[in-house]
Design a protein around this motif. Structure first.
Motif, PDB file in Angstrom:
ATOM      1  N   LEU A  89      -4.574  -5.337  -5.576  1.00 40.59           N
ATOM      2  CA  LEU A  89      -5.747  -4.901  -4.812  1.00 40.59           C
ATOM      3  C   LEU A  89      -6.600  -6.133  -4.506  1.00 40.59           C
ATOM      4  CD1 LEU A  89      -7.188  -2.418  -3.641  1.00 40.59           C
ATOM      5  CD2 LEU A  89      -8.498  -2.302  -5.769  1.00 40.59           C
ATOM      6  N   ASP A  90      -6.087  -6.945  -3.599  1.00 41.69           N
ATOM      7  CA  ASP A  90      -6.747  -8.192  -3.229  1.00 41.69           C
ATOM      8  C   ASP A  90      -7.541  -8.002  -1.935  1.00 41.69           C
ATOM      9  OD1 ASP A  90      -4.741  -7.989  -1.332  1.00 41.69           O
ATOM     10  OD2 ASP A  90      -3.670  -9.784  -1.980  1.00 41.69           O
ATOM     11  N   GLY A  91      -8.052  -9.080  -1.406  1.00 41.61           N
ATOM     12  CA  GLY A  91      -8.851  -9.019  -0.192  1.00 41.61           C
ATOM     13  C   GLY A  91      -8.107  -8.414   0.986  1.00 41.61           C
ATOM     14  N   GLN A  92      -6.841  -8.751   1.128  1.00 41.40           N
ATOM     15  CA  GLN A  92      -6.054  -8.225   2.240  1.00 41.40           C
ATOM     16  C   GLN A  92      -5.890  -6.707   2.124  1.00 41.40           C
ATOM     17  OE1 GLN A  92      -1.768  -9.146   2.411  1.00 41.40           O
ATOM     18  NE2 GLN A  92      -2.052  -9.651   4.567  1.00 41.40           N
ATOM     19  N   LEU A  93      -5.524  -6.237   0.940  1.00 38.13           N
ATOM     20  CA  LEU A  93      -5.334  -4.801   0.754  1.00 38.13           C
ATOM     21  C   LEU A  93      -6.658  -4.045   0.894  1.00 38.13           C
ATOM     22  CD1 LEU A  93      -3.341  -2.569   0.263  1.00 38.13           C
ATOM     23  CD2 LEU A  93      -3.520  -2.978  -2.184  1.00 38.13           C
ATOM     24  N   LEU A 127       0.976   3.316  -2.464  1.00 36.02           N
ATOM     25  CA  LEU A 127      -0.304   3.485  -1.780  1.00 36.02           C
ATOM     26  C   LEU A 127       0.027   3.757  -0.323  1.00 36.02           C
ATOM     27  CD1 LEU A 127      -3.413   3.328  -1.662  1.00 36.02           C
ATOM     28  CD2 LEU A 127      -3.139   0.887  -1.168  1.00 36.02           C
ATOM     29  N   THR A 128      -0.433   4.889   0.175  1.00 35.50           N
ATOM     30  CA  THR A 128      -0.191   5.276   1.555  1.00 35.50           C
ATOM     31  C   THR A 128      -1.514   5.223   2.304  1.00 35.50           C
ATOM     32  OG1 THR A 128       1.585   6.749   0.832  1.00 35.50           O
ATOM     33  CG2 THR A 128       0.680   7.130   3.040  1.00 35.50           C
ATOM     34  N   LEU A 129      -1.488   4.621   3.493  1.00 43.39           N
ATOM     35  CA  LEU A 129      -2.691   4.580   4.314  1.00 43.39           C
ATOM     36  C   LEU A 129      -2.324   4.691   5.782  1.00 43.39           C
ATOM     37  CD1 LEU A 129      -2.959   1.354   5.424  1.00 43.39           C
ATOM     38  CD2 LEU A 129      -3.592   1.071   3.050  1.00 43.39           C
ATOM     39  N   GLY A 130      -3.277   5.189   6.555  1.00 45.83           N
ATOM     40  CA  GLY A 130      -3.055   5.385   7.985  1.00 45.83           C
ATOM     41  C   GLY A 130      -3.920   4.453   8.806  1.00 45.83           C
ATOM     42  N   TRP A 171      -7.381  -3.638   4.546  1.00 40.70           N
ATOM     43  CA  TRP A 171      -6.581  -2.559   5.133  1.00 40.70           C
ATOM     44  C   TRP A 171      -7.142  -1.193   4.755  1.00 40.70           C
ATOM     45  CZ3 TRP A 171      -1.319  -4.963   3.394  1.00 40.70           C
ATOM     46  CH2 TRP A 171      -0.978  -6.011   4.261  1.00 40.70           C
ATOM     47  N   LEU A 172      -7.574  -1.049   3.507  1.00 41.10           N
ATOM     48  CA  LEU A 172      -8.169   0.211   3.068  1.00 41.10           C
ATOM     49  C   LEU A 172      -9.466   0.498   3.825  1.00 41.10           C
ATOM     50  CD1 LEU A 172      -7.427  -0.042  -0.725  1.00 41.10           C
ATOM     51  CD2 LEU A 172      -6.823   1.912   0.707  1.00 41.10           C
ATOM     52  N   GLN A 173     -10.286  -0.533   4.037  1.00 43.91           N
ATOM     53  CA  GLN A 173     -11.516  -0.354   4.795  1.00 43.91           C
ATOM     54  C   GLN A 173     -11.215   0.016   6.245  1.00 43.91           C
ATOM     55  OE1 GLN A 173     -13.226  -4.141   3.731  1.00 43.91           O
ATOM     56  NE2 GLN A 173     -14.537  -3.219   2.160  1.00 43.91           N
ATOM     57  N   GLU A 174     -10.172  -0.590   6.792  1.00 48.96           N
ATOM     58  CA  GLU A 174      -9.767  -0.261   8.160  1.00 48.96           C
ATOM     59  C   GLU A 174      -9.250   1.179   8.229  1.00 48.96           C
ATOM     60  OE1 GLU A 174      -6.702  -1.874  11.620  1.00 48.96           O
ATOM     61  OE2 GLU A 174      -6.897  -3.021   9.762  1.00 48.96           O
TER      62      GLU A 174
END
Length: 128
Positions: free
Chosen positions: A109-113, A73-76, A116-119
């Motif tokens: 895919l927990d609360g922390q992840l 999973l890649t995110l910026g 981060w995705l929402q951010e």
């Protein structure tokens, strides 16, 4: 996801049923949390975007990670994440950090992840 996207997802993971099931579970959770998300299945990755790309799912590049049926999973983000969950973090240009995380179960895919995705979603949408 519609039927066309589901078929494209199955084609992307041809011969990798465990990875396909993991991707479907992750995408289901992401779409619940971020319902405006558009999913594009491409040749090398599954892109998640609204107006701009904020994350992507792909098969890991390292063979040892592929053997364990993991996905990358890649995110910026605007900052570097300081977490053992981050496999690789790079700053391609100032104020833009790209993070690669290995995901091996739907429970990753927990609360922390999700936070981060929402951010990452908000960061991508703030681009002009």
């Amino acid at each position: 996801m519609d039927e066309t996207q589901t078929l494209a997802l199955l084609a992307f993971f041809d011969g990798r049923p465990e990875e396909a099931a993991l991707a479907r579970a992750l995408l289901g959770g992401i779409l619940l949390a971020l319902p405006e998300t558009q999913v594009q299945v491409q040749k090398t990755q599954i892109t998640l975007k609204h107006r701009h790309v904020f994350a992507a799912l792909s098969l890991p590049r390292r063979s040892r990670d592929r053997k364990d049926h993991k996905l990358t999973l890649t995110l910026g983000l605007a900052h570097r994440l300081d977490s053992p969950r981050v496999d690789i973090a790079t700053e391609p240009y100032p104020g833009r950090w790209t993070h690669h995380l290995l995901v091996s179960t739907p429970e990753d895919l927990d609360g922390q992840l999700l936070a981060w995705l929402q951010e990452a979603y908000a960061f991508a949408q703030s681009k002009r």
